[in-house]
Design an enzyme around this catalytic site. Structure first.
Site, PDB file in Angstrom:
ATOM      1  N   ARG A  39       0.724  -1.277   0.000  1.00  0.00           N
ATOM      2  CA  ARG A  39      -0.013  -0.109  -0.056  1.00  0.00           C
ATOM      3  C   ARG A  39       0.726   1.296   0.073  1.00  0.00           C
ATOM      4  O   ARG A  39       0.520   2.317   0.492  1.00  0.00           O
ATOM      5  CB  ARG A  39      -0.902   0.177   1.038  1.00  0.00           C
ATOM      6  CG  ARG A  39      -1.940  -1.060   1.211  1.00  0.00           C
ATOM      7  CD  ARG A  39      -2.803  -0.951   0.009  1.00  0.00           C
ATOM      8  NE  ARG A  39      -4.113  -1.676   0.183  1.00  0.00           N
ATOM      9  CZ  ARG A  39      -5.124  -1.255   0.685  1.00  0.00           C
ATOM     10  NH1 ARG A  39      -5.418   0.113   0.724  1.00  0.00           N
ATOM     11  NH2 ARG A  39      -6.307  -2.109   0.836  1.00  0.00           N
ATOM     12  N   ARG A  43      -2.176   6.993  -0.457  1.00  0.00           N
ATOM     13  CA  ARG A  43      -2.467   7.313   1.073  1.00  0.00           C
ATOM     14  C   ARG A  43      -1.470   7.997   1.948  1.00  0.00           C
ATOM     15  O   ARG A  43      -1.831   9.003   2.420  1.00  0.00           O
ATOM     16  CB  ARG A  43      -2.844   5.802   2.066  1.00  0.00           C
ATOM     17  CG  ARG A  43      -2.801   4.781   1.243  1.00  0.00           C
ATOM     18  CD  ARG A  43      -2.727   3.408   1.981  1.00  0.00           C
ATOM     19  NE  ARG A  43      -4.065   2.974   2.548  1.00  0.00           N
ATOM     20  CZ  ARG A  43      -4.413   2.100   3.511  1.00  0.00           C
ATOM     21  NH1 ARG A  43      -3.430   1.397   3.885  1.00  0.00           N
ATOM     22  NH2 ARG A  43      -5.579   1.575   3.640  1.00  0.00           N
ATOM     23  N   ARG A  52      -5.699  13.405  -5.691  1.00  0.00           N
ATOM     24  CA  ARG A  52      -6.840  12.675  -5.112  1.00  0.00           C
ATOM     25  C   ARG A  52      -7.843  13.671  -4.969  1.00  0.00           C
ATOM     26  O   ARG A  52      -9.083  13.410  -5.448  1.00  0.00           O
ATOM     27  CB  ARG A  52      -6.706  11.628  -4.040  1.00  0.00           C
ATOM     28  CG  ARG A  52      -7.668  11.328  -3.401  1.00  0.00           C
ATOM     29  CD  ARG A  52      -8.124   9.901  -4.124  1.00  0.00           C
ATOM     30  NE  ARG A  52      -9.165   8.942  -3.266  1.00  0.00           N
ATOM     31  CZ  ARG A  52     -10.522   9.467  -3.198  1.00  0.00           C
ATOM     32  NH1 ARG A  52     -10.900  10.671  -3.760  1.00  0.00           N
ATOM     33  NH2 ARG A  52     -11.111   8.931  -2.427  1.00  0.00           N
ATOM     34  N   ASP A  89      -6.648  -1.718  -7.791  1.00  0.00           N
ATOM     35  CA  ASP A  89      -7.459  -2.421  -6.398  1.00  0.00           C
ATOM     36  C   ASP A  89      -7.997  -3.933  -6.811  1.00  0.00           C
ATOM     37  O   ASP A  89      -8.009  -4.078  -7.804  1.00  0.00           O
ATOM     38  CB  ASP A  89      -8.640  -1.667  -6.027  1.00  0.00           C
ATOM     39  CG  ASP A  89      -9.012  -1.844  -4.647  1.00  0.00           C
ATOM     40  OD1 ASP A  89      -8.220  -1.152  -3.634  1.00  0.00           O
ATOM     41  OD2 ASP A  89      -9.607  -2.896  -4.242  1.00  0.00           O
ATOM     42  N   TYR A 167     -15.820 -10.354  -0.507  1.00  0.00           N
ATOM     43  CA  TYR A 167     -16.475  -9.060  -0.880  1.00  0.00           C
ATOM     44  C   TYR A 167     -17.772  -9.189  -1.690  1.00  0.00           C
ATOM     45  O   TYR A 167     -18.682  -8.395  -1.638  1.00  0.00           O
ATOM     46  CB  TYR A 167     -15.401  -8.107  -1.694  1.00  0.00           C
ATOM     47  CG  TYR A 167     -14.453  -7.334  -0.692  1.00  0.00           C
ATOM     48  CD1 TYR A 167     -14.790  -6.327   0.214  1.00  0.00           C
ATOM     49  CD2 TYR A 167     -13.085  -7.947  -0.617  1.00  0.00           C
ATOM     50  CE1 TYR A 167     -13.921  -5.947   1.137  1.00  0.00           C
ATOM     51  CE2 TYR A 167     -12.091  -7.186   0.486  1.00  0.00           C
ATOM     52  CZ  TYR A 167     -12.566  -6.209   0.865  1.00  0.00           C
ATOM     53  OH  TYR A 167     -11.666  -5.851   1.958  1.00  0.00           O
TER      54      TYR A 167
HETATM   55  O1  CP3 Z   1      -0.278  -1.345  -2.671  1.00  0.00           O
HETATM   56  C1  CP3 Z   1      -0.333  -0.354  -3.520  1.00  0.00           C
HETATM   57  O2  CP3 Z   1       0.162   0.725  -2.850  1.00  0.00           O
HETATM   58  C2  CP3 Z   1      -0.990  -0.494  -4.578  1.00  0.00           C
HETATM   59  C3  CP3 Z   1      -2.518   0.055  -4.592  1.00  0.00           C
HETATM   60  C4  CP3 Z   1      -3.430  -0.830  -3.997  1.00  0.00           C
HETATM   61  C5  CP3 Z   1      -4.632  -0.325  -3.514  1.00  0.00           C
HETATM   62  N1  CP3 Z   1      -5.222  -1.575  -2.996  1.00  0.00           N
HETATM   63  C6  CP3 Z   1      -5.057   1.083  -3.595  1.00  0.00           C
HETATM   64  C7  CP3 Z   1      -6.069   1.515  -2.690  1.00  0.00           C
HETATM   65  C8  CP3 Z   1      -3.477  -2.305  -3.568  1.00  0.00           C
HETATM   66  C9  CP3 Z   1      -2.296  -3.346  -3.931  1.00  0.00           C
HETATM   67  C10 CP3 Z   1      -4.646  -2.684  -2.863  1.00  0.00           C
HETATM   68  C11 CP3 Z   1      -5.267  -4.030  -2.506  1.00  0.00           C
HETATM   69  C12 CP3 Z   1      -6.366  -4.120  -1.801  1.00  0.00           C
HETATM   70  N2  CP3 Z   1      -7.455  -3.482  -2.143  1.00  0.00           N
HETATM   71  C13 CP3 Z   1      -6.514  -5.087  -0.843  1.00  0.00           C
HETATM   72  C14 CP3 Z   1      -5.504  -6.460  -0.251  1.00  0.00           C
HETATM   73  C15 CP3 Z   1      -4.413  -5.724   0.404  1.00  0.00           C
HETATM   74  C16 CP3 Z   1      -5.006  -5.585   1.875  1.00  0.00           C
HETATM   75  O3  CP3 Z   1      -4.794  -4.345   2.310  1.00  0.00           O
HETATM   76  O4  CP3 Z   1      -5.327  -6.434   2.586  1.00  0.00           O
HETATM   77  C17 CP3 Z   1      -7.747  -5.126  -0.293  1.00  0.00           C
HETATM   78  C18 CP3 Z   1      -8.459  -6.013   0.910  1.00  0.00           C
HETATM   79  C19 CP3 Z   1      -8.340  -4.181  -1.039  1.00  0.00           C
HETATM   80  C20 CP3 Z   1      -9.878  -3.374  -0.825  1.00  0.00           C
HETATM   81  C21 CP3 Z   1     -10.073  -1.958  -0.322  1.00  0.00           C
HETATM   82  N3  CP3 Z   1      -9.489  -0.881  -1.315  1.00  0.00           N
HETATM   83  C22 CP3 Z   1     -10.199  -1.447   0.845  1.00  0.00           C
HETATM   84  C23 CP3 Z   1     -10.805  -2.354   1.972  1.00  0.00           C
HETATM   85  C24 CP3 Z   1     -10.190  -0.291   0.841  1.00  0.00           C
HETATM   86  C25 CP3 Z   1     -10.512   0.925   1.731  1.00  0.00           C
HETATM   87  C26 CP3 Z   1      -9.707   1.004   2.951  1.00  0.00           C
HETATM   88  C27 CP3 Z   1      -8.290   1.176   2.624  1.00  0.00           C
HETATM   89  O5  CP3 Z   1      -7.434   0.578   2.784  1.00  0.00           O
HETATM   90  O6  CP3 Z   1      -8.071   2.163   2.361  1.00  0.00           O
HETATM   91  C28 CP3 Z   1      -9.581   0.238  -0.429  1.00  0.00           C
HETATM   92  C29 CP3 Z   1      -9.494   1.456  -1.008  1.00  0.00           C
HETATM   93  C30 CP3 Z   1      -7.918   1.861  -1.345  1.00  0.00           C
HETATM   94  N4  CP3 Z   1      -7.261   1.039  -2.386  1.00  0.00           N
HETATM   95  C31 CP3 Z   1      -7.307   3.259  -1.193  1.00  0.00           C
HETATM   96  C32 CP3 Z   1      -6.088   2.826  -1.936  1.00  0.00           C
HETATM   97  C33 CP3 Z   1      -4.932   3.949  -2.241  1.00  0.00           C
HETATM   98  C34 CP3 Z   1      -7.693   4.319  -0.495  1.00  0.00           C
HETATM   99  C35 CP3 Z   1      -8.665   5.011  -1.374  1.00  0.00           C
HETATM  100  C36 CP3 Z   1      -8.594   6.426  -1.210  1.00  0.00           C
HETATM  101  O7  CP3 Z   1      -7.832   7.312  -1.715  1.00  0.00           O
HETATM  102  O8  CP3 Z   1      -9.605   6.874  -0.771  1.00  0.00           O
END
Ligand code: CP3
Length: 357
Positions: A39, A43, A52, A89, A167
């Site tokens: 991640r 963020r 963003r 994602d 999901y």
């Molecule tokens: O790793 C990286 O930086 C690459 C980008 C990436 C995102 N999501 C961007 C993202 C990756 C590899 C993911 C994977 C992902 N997404 C997973 C597996 C990894 C893990 O954390 O277990 C899961 C379960 C998700 C589903 C998801 N996406 C959730 C639960 C959320 C909300 C909570 C959170 O983690 O922020 C997201 C949103 C998300 N995915 C954001 C980002 C940068 C935040 C969105 C925003 O900018 O508001």
């Protein structure tokens, strides 16, 4: 067994200025362990938040290849990590199978439609037909590879079938995912049909990512730890196994969070790297996984709120304890409010490590 090294892969590695990640993934000798953070794209970076805020939302970033490329490269410039991970994602896969997701600011993902009954599973699109719709991800990977110009390898990724299924049934994040787990007990045959459809789509999707230039693939099984060991063996592992066996061109990392109970079986998969969360010590992880694989992990993301000397000392100890065949990372994604300076302290602590030190 490590993946066969294809000629194209060797060419790719040769053109990389920093190939630490790929060498470590294949179990080859490295001067120091490579470091990146799950991640890391987005963020934590002010540049990300600024971009963003100027957009309609998260999905616009994900679906616009030029923007996804920009955000993917930000942590390489800012943190000096040894790998990029494509900004996307795991939820793009259920979307092209027929279940659209929304990202609600401050709350996370939400699916207006979920799987309720067996017929909903039958209606889902799967395989190549679904994966072709993810053209914007392939485009983002192509652009990013060109923009990186060999600075570091680019990681592609997908969710593991069980996590995606969770999901699709739950419709959002959940503490228990009890709707999804209930479905496994009540509708086991339909569960297998669904998991196979997700697997077929994921394999085609990952092949598309590799064709576009991804140098390594990580499979995220974020909700592995909520299954019983028996359920994990029946409903999760066989599908991850299919993915590992289908992807032969680049190294594969399997990260099953909180699934320490399955590490011996994960150690038998045809993957190169096993991700470890912070509930397992490096020594125990090595004992459970066996000698063959490279391990990745496993710093508690909360350690990055600690004072500088604590971050450095714990990181050095961890790198020392994992030893050879190791990729340094956190035990899960970096938390959004982590101080950027502390992330840099962590990365620099790893970069100052040599195997003789
Ligand atoms: O790793 C990286 O930086 C690459 C980008 C990436 C995102 N999501 C961007 C993202 C990756 C590899 C993911 C994977 C992902 N997404 C997973 C597996 C990894 C893990 O954390 O277990 C899961 C379960 C998700 C589903 C998801 N996406 C959730 C639960 C959320 C909300 C909570 C959170 O983690 O922020 C997201 C949103 C998300 N995915 C954001 C980002 C940068 C935040 C969105 C925003 O900018 O508001």
């Amino acid at each position: 067994m490590n993946k066969e090294q294809s000629t194209s892969q060797e060419k790719e590695t040769a053109s990389l200025k920093n190939d630490l990640l790929l060498r470590a993934a294949r179990g080859e000798a490295v001067e120091r362990p490579p470091v990146w953070l799950m991640r890391q794209a987005g963020r934590i970076l002010p540049q990300y938040r600024e971009l963003r805020a100027s957009l309609s939302g998260f999905k616009e970033l994900v679906e616009t290849p030029e923007l996804a490329c920009e955000v993917t490269i930000q942590p390489i410039d800012e943190l000096g990590v040894d790998a990029a991970i494509i900004f996307s994602d795991i939820l793009v896969v259920p979307e092209v199978m027929g279940l659209r997701y929304e990202m609600i600011p401050g709350k996370g993902p939400m699916f207006p439609m979920t799987i309720q009954i067996e017929e909903d599973v039958d209606k889902l699109i799967a395989g190549e037909k679904a994966a072709l719709q993810l053209d914007y991800v392939y485009k983002a990977i192509e652009l990013t590879k060109a923009a990186l110009n060999g600075r570091v390898p680019l990681i592609g990724f997908a969710g593991a079938p069980w996590t995606i299924m969770a999901y699709m049934l739950e419709g959002s994040g959940s503490k228990t995912f009890s709707k999804a787990r209930r479905f496994l007990y009540k509708k086991p045959i339909s569960s297998h049909v669904l998991l196979q459809k997700i697997t077929d789509t994921t394999i085609d999707y990952l092949r598309g990512q590799i064709k576009a230039g991804a140098d390594l693939i990580q499979v995220f099984d974020s909700w592995a730890g909520i299954l019983t060991p028996e359920q994990y063996r029946i409903f999760a592992l066989p599908y991850i196994r299919q993915i590992c066996e289908a992807i032969t061109e680049v190294p594969v990392t399997v990260f099953a969070k909180n699934a320490w109970f399955a590490l011996p079986e994960i150690g038998q998969l045809d993957c190169n790297v096993v991700g470890i969360d912070w509930n397992t010590t490096p020594q125990e992880a090595r004992r459970l996984v066996g000698e063959d694989k490279t391990l990745q992990g496993n710093l508690d993301p909360c350690l990055l709120y600690a004072p500088e000397d604590k971050i450095c000392a714990t990181t050095h100890q961890m790198v020392h304890d994992f030893g050879k065949k190791y990729i340094c990372n956190l035990g899960h994604g970096v938390y959004p409010d982590t101080p950027l300076d502390n992330v840099k302290i962590f990365v620099d602590a790893v970069k100052s490590f040599t195997f003789d030190s």
